[in-house]
Design an enzyme around this catalytic site. Sequence first.
Site, short mmCIF file in Angstrom:
data_model
loop_
_atom_site.label_atom_id
_atom_site.label_comp_id
_atom_site.label_asym_id
_atom_site.label_seq_id
_atom_site.Cartn_x
_atom_site.Cartn_y
_atom_site.Cartn_z
N ASP A 29 0.87 -1.17 0.00
CA ASP A 29 0.00 0.00 0.00
C ASP A 29 0.91 1.23 0.00
O ASP A 29 2.13 1.14 0.17
CB ASP A 29 -0.98 0.00 1.17
CG ASP A 29 -2.22 0.86 0.84
OD1 ASP A 29 -2.14 1.67 -0.12
OD2 ASP A 29 -3.25 0.76 1.52
C1 BGC Z 1 -4.99 3.27 -0.18
C2 BGC Z 1 -5.13 2.24 -1.27
C3 BGC Z 1 -4.98 2.91 -2.61
C4 BGC Z 1 -3.63 3.58 -2.67
C5 BGC Z 1 -3.32 4.23 -3.99
C6 BGC Z 1 -3.74 4.11 -0.34
O1 BGC Z 1 -3.72 5.18 0.52
O2 BGC Z 1 -5.02 2.63 1.07
O3 BGC Z 1 -6.36 1.57 -1.16
O4 BGC Z 1 -5.15 1.99 -3.64
O5 BGC Z 1 -3.58 4.57 -1.66
O6 BGC Z 1 -4.07 5.34 -4.21
#
Ligand code: BGC
Length: 772
Positions: A302
């Site tokens: 993540d």
């Molecule tokens: C989120 C993810 C997301 C990623 C990219 C993160 O902060 O938890 O779910 O896909 O950002 O935007």
Amino acid sequence: MKYIKHIAIVLALISFSSCNKGDDKLAMSSDSTDTTKNVSIENKVEELLNKMTLEEKIGQMNQYNGFWDLTGPAPSEGVAAKKYEHLRKGYVGSMLNVRGVEDVMKVQKIAVEETRLGIPLIIGFDVIHGYETLSPIPLAESASWDLKAIERSAEVAAEEAAAAGINWTFAPMVDISRDARWGRVMEGAGEDPFLGSKIAVARINGFQGDDLSDPKTIAACAKHFAGYGFSESGRDYNTVDVGTSTLYNTIFPPFEASTKAGVRTFMNSFNELNGVPATGNKFLQRDILKEKWKFDGFVVSDWGSIAEMIAHGHAKDGKQAAEMAANAGSDMDMESYMYVEELAALVKEGKVDEKLITDAARRILRVKFELGLFDDPYKYCDIDREKATLGKQEIHDAVLDMAQKSVVLLKNENSLLPLKKENQKIAVIGALANDKTSPLGSWRIAAKDETAVSVLEGLKQYNGNQITYAKGADLSTGENTFARELTINTTDKSEFAKAKSVAKNADVVIMVLGEHGFQSGEGRSRTEIGLPGVQQELLEEIYAVNKNIVLVLNNGRPLALPWADENIPAIVEAWHLGTQSGNAIARVLYGDYNPSGKLPMSFPRNVGQLPLYYNYKSTGRPNEPSPGEVFWSHYMDESNTPLYPFGHGLSYSKFVYSDLAINANDADKYITVTFNLKNESKVKGKEVAQLYIQDLFASITRPVKELKGFELVELEAGEQKRIEIKLTKDELGFYDNQGNFIVESGDFKVFVGGSSKTILEDKFNLQWDISQ
Ligand code: BGC
């Protein structure tokens, strides 16, 4: 310091990246006569891996956020310059948040034409419930229990995103959550692993289609692995500590179903799970996902979650974080910069086996080959297709269809709904009724503000009635520009009086209240889950002058609304329904669509009941021994039951369940459950008939009820159907605390009805014992 280290690596790498430029570029021919596509892809991957240096393999594991104004000059200083340099050297395997054909072309061209091997980028984006044209938020879609519609919604989202250059979505989020305080419940399928698994599969099938190389499809990503939805106190990013039974039986099933459905990527999560951050968690990523479930796609971290292991108190610095994440099976680093900076040295020092790097690169390249990016890296970059696809009618039709199916009728006394189409004076009240941005929710990066159809616009299309609008009160008084966090109006009631006078003279008052789209989503947890700001007061004051109120709720999570439930005759759960929101709501209110949605999460009476879920375990003291006794499992000040149970949802039709029968004759294969469902009304309608079981006595205690089957049935007025649902070992078994799936013989109850508060009940005795 970090920067100096970084420069050193870049300099060290320049030497090899400039040699042989172009000679080794991969042949970009498509082998159409190849019938064994997989074998062929595996061969091509190996052929390419053999040509790659360690640093190039690590480059594939590096993902950067879109980092400079692509239509402007190339960046010459700062982080952007560093990233740009990496891109040109072949040290970037993927980018996210670069979107639109023109921009995607530009970065893809650098990867393909300027790097030594010309390996195309995989372009990721959060296509959560649509790209530019938005479907309802995922929790709302889940309320439809309509797997075909959900699949179609993901399919059109993929088509629109793919036309804008995207080939990978960070969706679906398949995290089960039982806590409405957590802002991200809006992004999932609710509290139930059975429903959640079916919906995960529908979404994956919609995004990926049958053929990933079709330019209308994109790779999906099951996230966040694992446990993110169980963050303590519903506070985002918080600690997760769950027992093995919950892990195997509640959290894992939608992820396992995703791997079975062929999802091509996984994302790990921000949280620690039982003491180990998910990003550095070998048990999750290697033992379970890659070993046990045989997942052959790749895992992306993540955002910044590799570096966050330092703040977690797990890794002492970036280098150790990179070591832990790579060894644990995180294949791609999203925006921590740790792999690109640290991994080569870690391999040389023997702390990370080069085989693991090759394995990660192999997984990433495999998906790129499957997407057809090596055949044509610009296949998602057709400017004419982009123009013809974005916002086309077919996509609007699909999202309208999804939106009306997502609405849940919570309450409808005296048949206040559907509204009469003529000669009515209708007062519409609430800032949200006139809001064209809020229905888009918070995951709407590519959607423009003010592009949703508001409730007011939707209602005005029915011109047989006279509509008067009064805002009543602002929901917010401003928002910060970075995260669009709202400042809620908690004081200004100056427009109440005007709204009251409008309401007083109306035949029916439609009040649109609830949360703004930016009050749920990532980082948007809440400790109060009633109506924000002065809306509850507004509701009560309007009620004092006119009781004929239809309350239309906009929200991204279950709300606790006991007063409304007690007093307001009609309540419609309309979530954040996306671009076609107002049209869908108007169609439901006027009966042009007969509501069929059912809640995918329990609605509590108050926040103190959380976490609240229908499939809880019994206790040693589940029942009140005699009136007034204290020593049983209960609250002194509130009932244990939800305000609206999981699975609840009314219709303008009336459905009656009868004649439950269980046939256990084929018990070594399946148990057959049958029952009658009759539409005892004058209107055609749809009902989600639900089947629950209880395994009464088990080696690992089982919940008091578990959803194990459902069918969406359409019935003409007066029509009756006999419904049949089969229960196989998959539905009757469970995971023990070692993660083995077992089926135990013994007594089971079966419950059937239109919600988890079921109507019919029977029992059977199972003769199998299966352990795997
Ligand atoms: C989120 C993810 C997301 C990623 C990219 C993160 O902060 O938890 O779910 O896909 O950002 O935007």
